[in-house]
Design a protein around this motif. Structure first.
Motif, mmCIF file in Angstrom:
data_model
loop_
_atom_site.group_PDB
_atom_site.id
_atom_site.type_symbol
_atom_site.label_atom_id
_atom_site.label_comp_id
_atom_site.label_asym_id
_atom_site.label_seq_id
_atom_site.Cartn_x
_atom_site.Cartn_y
_atom_site.Cartn_z
ATOM 1 N N ARG A 64 29.851 68.405 62.958
ATOM 2 C CA ARG A 64 30.097 69.830 62.754
ATOM 3 C C ARG A 64 31.555 70.147 63.091
ATOM 4 O O ARG A 64 32.120 69.633 64.062
ATOM 5 N N LYS A 65 32.166 71.043 62.306
ATOM 6 C CA LYS A 65 33.575 71.393 62.510
ATOM 7 C C LYS A 65 33.733 72.624 63.390
ATOM 8 O O LYS A 65 34.568 72.642 64.298
ATOM 9 N N TYR A 66 32.950 73.669 63.107
ATOM 10 C CA TYR A 66 33.056 74.912 63.860
ATOM 11 C C TYR A 66 31.950 74.976 64.908
ATOM 12 O O TYR A 66 30.804 74.619 64.623
ATOM 13 N N MET A 67 32.295 75.428 66.114
ATOM 14 C CA MET A 67 31.352 75.439 67.230
ATOM 15 C C MET A 67 30.695 74.063 67.341
ATOM 16 O O MET A 67 29.476 73.907 67.161
ATOM 17 N N PRO A 68 31.488 73.015 67.622
ATOM 18 C CA PRO A 68 31.015 71.620 67.526
ATOM 19 C C PRO A 68 29.879 71.259 68.465
ATOM 20 O O PRO A 68 29.183 70.266 68.220
ATOM 21 N N MET A 69 29.662 72.051 69.529
ATOM 22 C CA MET A 69 28.580 71.731 70.457
ATOM 23 C C MET A 69 27.247 72.341 70.023
ATOM 24 O O MET A 69 26.220 72.098 70.655
ATOM 25 N N SER A 70 27.255 73.143 68.965
ATOM 26 C CA SER A 70 26.034 73.803 68.501
ATOM 27 C C SER A 70 25.195 72.856 67.655
ATOM 28 O O SER A 70 25.681 71.848 67.132
ATOM 29 N N GLU A 71 23.927 73.200 67.523
ATOM 30 C CA GLU A 71 23.026 72.454 66.647
ATOM 31 C C GLU A 71 22.869 73.217 65.336
ATOM 32 O O GLU A 71 22.952 74.449 65.317
ATOM 33 N N PRO A 72 22.642 72.479 64.255
ATOM 34 C CA PRO A 72 22.625 71.024 64.105
ATOM 35 C C PRO A 72 24.032 70.426 64.118
ATOM 36 O O PRO A 72 24.975 71.054 63.624
ATOM 37 N N ARG A 73 24.150 69.234 64.671
ATOM 38 C CA ARG A 73 25.461 68.613 64.880
ATOM 39 C C ARG A 73 26.066 68.060 63.591
ATOM 40 O O ARG A 73 27.285 68.039 63.441
ATOM 41 N N HIS A 74 25.227 67.583 62.692
ATOM 42 C CA HIS A 74 25.732 66.913 61.485
ATOM 43 C C HIS A 74 25.654 67.859 60.279
ATOM 44 O O HIS A 74 24.646 68.543 60.084
ATOM 45 N N PRO A 75 26.682 67.893 59.443
ATOM 46 C CA PRO A 75 26.682 68.777 58.274
ATOM 47 C C PRO A 75 25.922 68.161 57.105
ATOM 48 O O PRO A 75 25.529 66.989 57.131
ATOM 49 N N LYS A 76 25.751 68.967 56.080
ATOM 50 C CA LYS A 76 25.184 68.491 54.820
ATOM 51 C C LYS A 76 26.306 68.356 53.786
ATOM 52 O O LYS A 76 27.227 69.174 53.754
ATOM 53 N N VAL A 77 26.179 67.351 52.955
ATOM 54 C CA VAL A 77 27.130 67.123 51.867
ATOM 55 C C VAL A 77 26.354 67.161 50.553
ATOM 56 O O VAL A 77 25.276 66.557 50.449
ATOM 57 N N PHE A 78 26.869 67.870 49.570
ATOM 58 C CA PHE A 78 26.181 67.959 48.277
ATOM 59 C C PHE A 78 26.212 66.606 47.576
ATOM 60 O O PHE A 78 27.263 65.956 47.466
#
Length: 694
Positions: free
Chosen positions: A528-542
């Motif tokens: 995650r780029k913004y608020m990196p300590m928040s959940e969910p940690r991993h982003p989605k990629v199209f």
């Protein structure tokens, strides 16, 4: 591009008009035949209409004040609404939505949204009272109206009333009890033999509504709109028309999105030309050019996160395009439409963040995030669609289309640039259709079609960078290397009636399988780029997936009894499957049906509508969907015309004050005192409507 379209169109009109005698317009207005522009797709003509179409009109009889144009789809079988707030409502047809639907005004004009969260879909940029007719092509069964994946929706705006010259107009006002909402509109038209003008203006002020549990939903908004349409008849078979409209949204609350809109300003301009009854092989020539600009500002000033971070995002979208088409008949039984069209979408803008606190420590620090990264997509298409009358009552249609799509990102963020080998990208898309329509008898029509619809990835799917744009809380990352999404759709439909016309029915059955279906997939190698300590940690990629399909049906039946009474029943069902993820496709509505008992005379009508919607347990968990319960609601409407020119209506919507939510509603996001639950629909709502025509 805008200069090229305008200049070319002006030169073309001048050339075609040269030598035409303006005095050929007959002076007897009762015999004058106006040129009809191609703003209407469905004309009731077997030899020109697309296959598998449906139309809906006479919205004043619905007697409910639409919040935006998307509300007009609520009573069209097969449609659902995707709700992010009371303003940000998108139509969904057969589980197709967003750019999967080819939504346009008046046969081709488009206005694309600026907000990546679709706070401002195309349906918000025109007042609902200006729409006189909605035409739907149920799948990719035509190639004439731009690249089409899941179907075409054409919203026809008010045209001049050519039957009477001079000044005419109408004024309307409405009130809704749930939210103390006000709507008003005024329209004036002036018609003469050689020219005409239609002008309208409207204002809407919607408050926060309460659901069936008496809970107030943050949903208020205000909007002001106006439009002017000018028409000029060069001869009795040549017409030029210009249309200008603007819309100004203010203080728009979006319950299911992380921010609200301070303003949303839209300008749309369209120019249409038609040369009809040319003679010989060429029957007619049409041309269109359009331009739209959307300026959108959103903030989190009234949200809980404002205490830790101030966020302001100003984004803009520009859409330009046009179309030229020739209708020609090389042989007696052939009716051919050939032409080319173009659409250019450009978006830019950024987000300014002031982080006030992090990990319990005060640390005012500004950041600038690129939202659209100065990106564009250009689609240049050529097409030919031919209709062949094998018998007087049977027409075969075949069409092919080629789209040359280019896209580029001109101001990428450093992290996005590091992920991909960026550069100008070109795609070559080929789509097509073949269908047959036959009038088996005067009482029965049979249609069958196959369409291959191709959709290039939209700008969000290509270029969004670590923004939450889905129903779930994940950050999403675009993929500029996505392949074009393909819909192979088969359908058979029929409609009929008895000789006395006291009983009529219709049904459509379809199956579609997809290639390169685009979905967001969790990438555990990224963080995650913004608020990196928040959940969910991993982003989605199209990403593209291959093994997905949908199938479904729509059916309608109506029985007329005792001359003025009728009983109508309709239902729609969709089953969709993503075999790669072993779940449903996202935003698939449940089985729904309606039962309507009505009475209708020329000056008085009333109906009771009973809505039954099943639970939806067939969900896309990867999209953040949850199972939703079924519900039943009742609406009662009554309208009358007490004197000439006056229409009065009252209605009770959700008469049982049911607390419920549609499966396609997004969940509350960044709202105080609300958990991440789907937005409930309004509770009981009394509506009053008054219209005066003169």
């Amino acid at each position: 591009m805008r200069i090229c379209y305008g200049a070319y169109l002006c030169v073309l009109i001048t050339a075609m008009s040269f030598g035409q005698n303006k005095n050929t317009i007959p002076q007897d207005t009762t015999k004058h035949k106006m040129v009809k522009l191609n703003e209407v797709i469905v004309t009731g003509n077997l030899k020109s209409d697309p296959t598998l179409t449906v139309t809906s009109n006479k919205y004043e009889e619905a007697i409910i004040q639409p919040k935006n144009v998307a509300d007009l789809f609520n009573n069209i079988n097969g449609f659902s609404s995707i709700k992010r707030g009371n303003y940000a409502i998108d139509p969904s047809f057969r589980a197709a939505q967003s750019e999967q639907l080819n939504i346009q005004y008046d046969g081709g004009t488009k206005a694309m949204h600026a907000c990546p969260n679709r706070m401002d879909p195309i349906t918000t940029h025109i007042i609902p009272e200006e729409i006189t007719k909605i035409e739907i092509i149920k799948g990719p069964y035509t190639v004439r109206y731009g690249a089409t994946f899941g179907g075409v929706i054409n919203m026809v705006s008010q045209k001049p009333d050519y039957e009477a010259y001079g000044f005419h107009g109408k004024a309307s006002a409405g009130y809704e009890s749930n939210g103390s909402s006000l709507v008003n509109m005024f329209q004036l038209q002036y018609i003469q033999q050689q020219f005409d003008v239609v002008a309208n203006a409207g204002y809407r002020d919607f408050g926060n509504y309460k659901d069936g549990n008496d809970v107030e939903i943050p949903s208020s908004f205000r909007s002001t709109d106006y439009g002017v349409k000018l028409g000029y008849n060069f001869t009795d078979n040549q017409r030029l028309q210009a249309h200008w409209r603007q819309s100004f949204g203010r203080d728009l609350l979006h319950a299911a999105l992380p921010m609200d809109s301070e303003y949303d300003n839209t300008s749309i301009m369209a120019l249409d030309y038609k040369w009809d009854a040319i003679g010989g092989v060429v029957k007619s020539f049409t041309a269109k050019a359009y331009y739209s600009y959307v300026d959108h500002l959103m903030t989190n000033i009234n949200r809980p996160t404002f205490m830790m971070m101030e966020a302001l995002s100003n984004v803009e979208a520009t859409t330009t395009g046009g179309k030229m088409e020739i209708n020609w008949t090389p042989l007696k039984k052939w009716n051919v439409f050939s032409g080319f069209d173009a659409m250019h979408i450009a978006r830019d803008g950024g987000r300014t963040r002031l982080v006030k606190m992090m990990n319990g420590m005060q640390m005012p620090m500004p950041f600038n995030d690129k939202v659209w990264q100065d990106s564009y997509i250009t689609d240049l298409g050529v097409f030919t669609e031919a209709k062949y009358s094998i018998r007087p009552n049977t027409v075969i249609t075949a069409g092919v289309r080629y789209d040359h799509v280019t896209s580029d990102i001109k101001d990428p963020e450093a992290d996005f640039e590091a992920m991909y080998n960026l550069g100008k990208r070109t795609e070559h898309n080929v789509s097509g259709t073949v269908s047959v329509k036959t009038l088996v008898s005067e009482q029965f029509t049979l249609e069958a079609a196959y369409g291959r619809g191709v959709r290039s990835a939209n700008m969000m799917e290509r270029f969004i960078n670590h923004f939450s744009v889905g129903q779930d809380p994940y950050e999403y990352i675009g993929n500029p290397d996505l392949k074009s999404e393909v819909n192979n759709q088969f359908e058979i439909g029929f409609k009929g009636k008895n000789k006395a016309r006291s009983f009529k029915y219709s049904a459509s059955f379809y199956y579609a399988f997809f290639e390169n279906y685009i979905v967001g997939i969790i990438d555990e190698s990224l963080n995650r780029k913004y608020m990196p300590m928040s959940e969910p940690r991993h982003p989605k990629v199209f990403q593209n997936l291959d093994d997905a399909y949908k199938t479904g049906l729509e059916a309608t039946m109506q029985v007329n009894v005792l001359k003025d009474y009728y009983l109508k029943a309709e239902c729609a069902y969709i089953y969709a499957k993503n075999n790669d993820l072993k779940e449903s496709l996202p935003l698939t509505p449940p089985f729904n049906s309606k039962l309507i008992l009505g009475f209708k005379k020329e000056k008085f009508w009333t109906n009771v509508q009973y809505n039954l919607v099943s639970q939806q347990h067939h969900i896309a968990k990867s999209f953040g969907e949850t199972q939703t319960d079924g519900y039943q609601t009742m609406d009662v409407r009554l309208g009358l015309k007490p004197i000439k020119g006056i229409t009065l209506g009252v209605a009770v919507i959700n008469a049982f004050d049911k607390a419920y939510n549609n499966h396609l509603n997004f969940s509350f996001t960044n709202q105080a005192n609300f958990g991440r639950l789907p937005i409930n629909e309004p509770g009981r709502n009394y509506s009053v409507f008054l219209q005066y025509k003169f």
